[in-house]
Design an enzyme around this catalytic site. Structure first.
Site, PDB file in Angstrom:
ATOM      1  N   GLU A   1     -28.699 -12.373  23.099  1.00  0.00           N
ATOM      2  CA  GLU A   1     -28.847 -12.464  24.557  1.00  0.00           C
ATOM      3  C   GLU A   1     -30.291 -12.177  25.004  1.00  0.00           C
ATOM      4  O   GLU A   1     -30.521 -11.576  26.049  1.00  0.00           O
ATOM      5  CB  GLU A   1     -27.863 -11.522  25.276  1.00  0.00           C
ATOM      6  CG  GLU A   1     -26.423 -11.714  24.893  1.00  0.00           C
ATOM      7  CD  GLU A   1     -25.962 -13.159  24.935  1.00  0.00           C
ATOM      8  OE1 GLU A   1     -26.557 -13.952  25.686  1.00  0.00           O
ATOM      9  OE2 GLU A   1     -25.035 -13.506  24.202  1.00  0.00           O
ATOM     10  N   GLY A   2     -31.217 -12.625  24.206  1.00  0.00           N
ATOM     11  CA  GLY A   2     -32.636 -12.384  24.481  1.00  0.00           C
ATOM     12  C   GLY A   2     -33.090 -11.142  23.761  1.00  0.00           C
ATOM     13  O   GLY A   2     -32.652 -10.037  24.090  1.00  0.00           O
TER      14      GLY A   2
END
Length: 594
Positions: free
Chosen positions: A440-441
């Site tokens: 998620e990053g």
């Protein structure tokens, strides 16, 4: 089996005492969520997760998922546990009542998510991805898509995924190659390969709803030419049930370091039928609806695992007899004293506790602000809340998962050699927690988001949402002698954060590498400062109540706050110095010398 008790009293402290529950209950749709109902929901969740899901955590890790003829089989017990999970309503607890959900505010769902992650992160991935898909369709889908897909995502009979990453691109989604060809009936045919797809294929639900980023034939280059599509594993029939198999299959399962009971898949789309969500070439806006929710959830994963590691380490330290207290035997009737007599063991346990309880409070603050901006009818109030959430999400995701991983590692260290083997479950927490810093990053991407987007946004408007209340809080309490030991270090850290913000803003104008080089240290400085603010507030509340019936609870809050201020917050000084050193020490290094 690993030790874990739902931290219900701490959840109650944060919800009822640190923040104002009346503010949440006054929001449209939250009127019925009084204190008793909120406590009952959280208590029931903790009971279900610890009794049903925790026993499957280790066995699921050891067995893992299996791929046979394109079908993924989850570990023994997962299918029955998911059935119980869905029947109890946990798949829809955070969803709108109009689609069959319970409509719980984020301030209530966050502790539920934390306990789910603490008990069984791999299991929690399946409903977690489904909720992300629900959010994107609910926010950007047309009425037909909502009516078809949302009730089934809510009741858990169908599950969801988010399909972003491809072999040639991770963070840089502008490199996506998956194609979507329009059809005469308004549908699209998608072709391409996605990798690292959590819950991409499994046997828990009747259908899997993939949300897929792809390019239309006439799409602009780069990130501006990406659209979002819903692509179900089974095409809905005339009755809206799972019908004919679609052209999407699992080509392989990844063999991972951790979260082994979560199926992480290579997904192949071969003329798979899908439908557009939102406007053409606006897929990133819709996907960020999922990703922002996911980033909050990933931060919670870090804290859930950190708390599980802390609880296990405390239980072991109490029971394990090893050596004697340096001032003399504490238990002379036993062959040795417990690990709790050793200062370094206490340092590790208090580090875990200070991080877990502090970041838990930070997550709850963000969750409450999400409720305000999603539900408030006051536009000014909603905008202020949305600004603060935008600012704090990257801090919470990165700082929370870094701390969660550190807590898991400290748990292993407390156990010593016994932590390094499977028996006590500590080593699994380390392996499971490691991914939270990546997906998620990555945490480096969160830092770039903070300094590159959030810091300069709207001429510093996001930053003022944090700086102004913290500054006012410090100013109002500077003369409070009882609170001085907390206010003074908070003021010093806050001053460093202000100066670092100004330095980055100024230096980044002339050379973007300067801001990027400082970004990770700056995010960490921001995280320490946010926790210092919250720990001071928690200490203030506890100082006023420590002579009552729950003296031990409130005194522990004060003592943990004191440990944070004196032993952890001083790191802010080193981070500040590193930021001011600039980017030259790293950027001037010869590429060929690496």
């Amino acid at each position: 089996m690993a030790e874990y008790r739902p931290p219900l009293r701490d959840f109650q402290f944060i919800y009822h005492e640190l923040f104002d529950p009346a503010r949440i209950q006054a929001l449209p749709g939250c009127e019925e969520f009084d204190g008793d109902l909120v406590d009952a929901v959280v208590e029931e969740a903790g009971k279900f997760f610890s009794e049903v899901l925790l026993p499957l955590n280790r066995s699921g890790d050891e067995e893992g998922c299996h791929l046979e003829d394109g079908e993924v089989h989850t570990p023994t017990g997962f299918k029955d546990a998911y059935r119980q999970f869905a029947e109890a309503g946990w798949t829809g607890f955070a969803c709108a009542p109009e689609y069959g959900g319970q409509g719980l505010p984020n301030a209530v769902t966050l502790p539920v998510q934390e306990m789910l992650c603490a008990c069984n992160l791999s299991f929690g991935m399946y409903p977690g991805l489904s909720h992300g898909a629900y959010n994107a369709i609910e926010a950007h889908g047309d009425d037909g898509l909502k009516a078809l897909y949302l009730p089934k995502l809510v009741d858990g009979s169908w599950s969801g995924t988010m399909c972003l990453t491809e072999p040639q691109c991770g963070t840089d989604l502008g490199l996506i190659r998956t194609k979507a060809a329009p059809q005469d009936d308004g549908s699209y045919k998608l072709s391409g390969t996605k990798i690292f797809i959590s819950a991409g294929e499994h046997d828990l639900a009747d259908n899997i709803v993939h949300l897929v980023l792809a390019r239309l034939p006439d799409a602009p280059e780069g990130i501006k030419g990406i659209s979002l599509f819903v692509v179900p594993k089974f095409l809905p029939d005339a009755d809206g049930e799972a019908g004919e198999r679609n052209g999407v299959v699992c080509g392989a399962l990844e063999h991972k370091m951790g979260i082994k009971a979560s199926s992480t898949c290579v997904m192949n789309f071969d003329d798979a039928t899908g439908w557009l969500i939102g406007a053409p070439n606006k897929g990133m806006r819709a996907m960020f609806t999922m990703m922002n929710t996911a980033r909050l959830g990933v931060g919670v994963q870090g804290i859930g695992l950190g708390d599980a590691a802390y609880q296990g380490a405390v239980a072991y330290a109490r029971e394990r007899l090893q050596g004697r207290a340096l001032k003399g035997a504490k238990t002379p009737d036993k062959p040795a004293d417990s690990l709790l007599v050793h200062p370094d063991v206490r340092r590790m346990l208090l580090t875990q506790r200070a991080y877990v309880e502090g970041i838990r409070a930070l997550g709850s603050w963000i969750a409450g602000e999400i409720d305000v901006y999603e539900r408030s009818t006051d536009e000014k109030e909603a905008q202020a809340a949305e600004d603060l959430v935008a600012l704090l999400i990257p801090v919470f995701k990165a700082f929370g998962t870094d701390a969660g991983f550190e807590c898991a590692n400290l748990g292993v260290q407390v156990f010593g050699g016994h932590g390094y083997i499977r028996e006590h479950g500590m080593e699994q927490y380390v392996r499971d927690a490691r991914i939270t810093q990546i997906y998620e990053g990555t945490n480096g991407i969160q830092a770039l988001d903070l300094v590159g987007r959030k810091l300069p946004a709207h001429f510093g408007r996001y930053m003022r949402r944090f700086f102004q209340p913290v500054s006012a809080y410090i100013e109002d309490r500077q003369a409070d002698e009882q609170l001085a030991e907390f206010i003074q270090p908070l003021a010093k850290a806050f001053g460093r954060l202000q100066r670092a913000s100004a330095w980055i803003a100024q230096s980044g104008l002339g050379n973007p590498d300067e801001a990027a080089a400082a970004s990770s240290d700056y995010l960490r400085l921001f995280g320490f400062t946010a926790l210092a603010y919250l720990w001071t507030r928690m200490a203030e509340i506890s100082l006023a109540k420590r002579d009552g019936e729950e003296r031990r609870f409130y005194q522990a809050k004060i003592d943990t706050a004191r440990f944070f201020m004196q032993r952890l917050l001083p790191q802010s000084g080193g981070l500040f110095s590193a930021i001011l050193a600039g980017g030259k020490p790293m950027m001037a290094f010869d590429d060929e010398a690496f």
